[in-house]
Scaffold this active site. Structure first.
Site: not given
Ligand code: KIV
Length: 262
Positions: A179, A111
């Site tokens: 988010e 991600k």
């Molecule tokens: O780092 C994380 O836990 C996240 C979530 C808040 C989506 O990116």
């Protein structure tokens, strides 16, 4: 075992995707037992595990280590690992980071935070066969510049977010985390994209929800985000709390409609 194809089919069928963060083996094990579809090894570990003020100090080695622990006991859920702050400063560092997370930790997907800035990286990763999840809206890695606030409240920023979401999908992103964006905008983006959109503080009309495990279990030190919920306060065990979280996401009881912004 969960696959991207199954997640895409869940979107098409309108079946909600339950996602939860986990940072080590026992958390992953119980999340899977509760039926989560997706585990996110988030760089939120910088705050909830390491005790930092924000996610910026998290290193690639930290992400590799925590994802390895998670993957030892996750035999079912799709696993996303965050590319940490400054491991996406250019194409070469992001490719190295993804290679380590996929090869050394067996993450299923990486991600990346950001829109236009990361499009070329998403394209390169996708061309190499690396599944990528985008992350738009509130960007915790940009907190020093932008703070923690709802994104896309004005027409111009909403249009930009919609645009960037489409750019990410066109570049090959296979999933998107949204988010802290207004619920109406999250709904619009979810309908526009063909990839699954997972919301956090983004209303109940995304394809799924994600929460930080420590918020779900009431372990967060200080104030938990307003959009989160402590499921352990109404349950008699961690296992029951996690089962309830998954059931509430699947049945669209979480997030409660009246708590959604915009
Ligand atoms: O780092 C994380 O836990 C996240 C979530 C808040 C989506 O990116």
């Amino acid at each position: 075992m969960m696959t991207l194809t199954k997640l895409h089919k869940m979107k098409q069928a309108g079946e909600k995707i339950a996602c939860l963060t986990a940072y080590e083996a026992s958390q992953a094990y119980w999340a899977v037992e509760a039926g989560v579809d997706v585990i996110l090894v988030g760089d939120s570990l910088g705050m909830v595990v390491q005790g930092h003020q924000n996610t910026l100090p998290v290193t690639l080695n930290d992400m590799v280590y925590h994802t390895q622990m998670v993957q030892r006991k996750n035999h079912q859920a799709w696993c996303i690992a965050d590319i940490p702050f400054m491991s996406d400063m250019d194409l070469s560092t992001v490719l190295d980071a993804a290679a380590r997370l996929m090869k050394e930790s067996q993450a299923n997907m990486v991600k990346l935070e950001g829109g236009k800035r990361v499009v070329e990286m998403v394209q390169a990763l996708s061309d190499l066969g690396v599944p990528v999840c985008g992350h738009l809206g509130l960007l915790p890695q940009s907190v020093q510049k932008k703070g923690y606030q709802v994104a896309g409240k004005e027409a111009e920023s909403a249009a930009r977010l919609l645009d960037e979401a489409e750019m990410l999908e066109n570049a090959g992103a296979d999933m998107l985390v949204l988010e802290c964006v207004p619920a109406a905008l999250a709904k619009q983006i979810t309908q526009k994209l063909s990839i699954p959109v997972i919301g956090i503080g983004a209303g109940h009309e995304t394809d799924g929800q994600v929460l930080v495990l420590h918020d779900v279990l009431g372990l967060t030190i200080g104030k938990a985000p307003k959009f989160s919920k402590n499921f352990l306060s109404e349950a008699d065990s961690i296992q029951t709390a996690l089962l309830q979280y998954v059931a509430d996401v699947k049945n669209v009881r979480f997030p409660a409609i009246e708590h959604c912004v915009g």
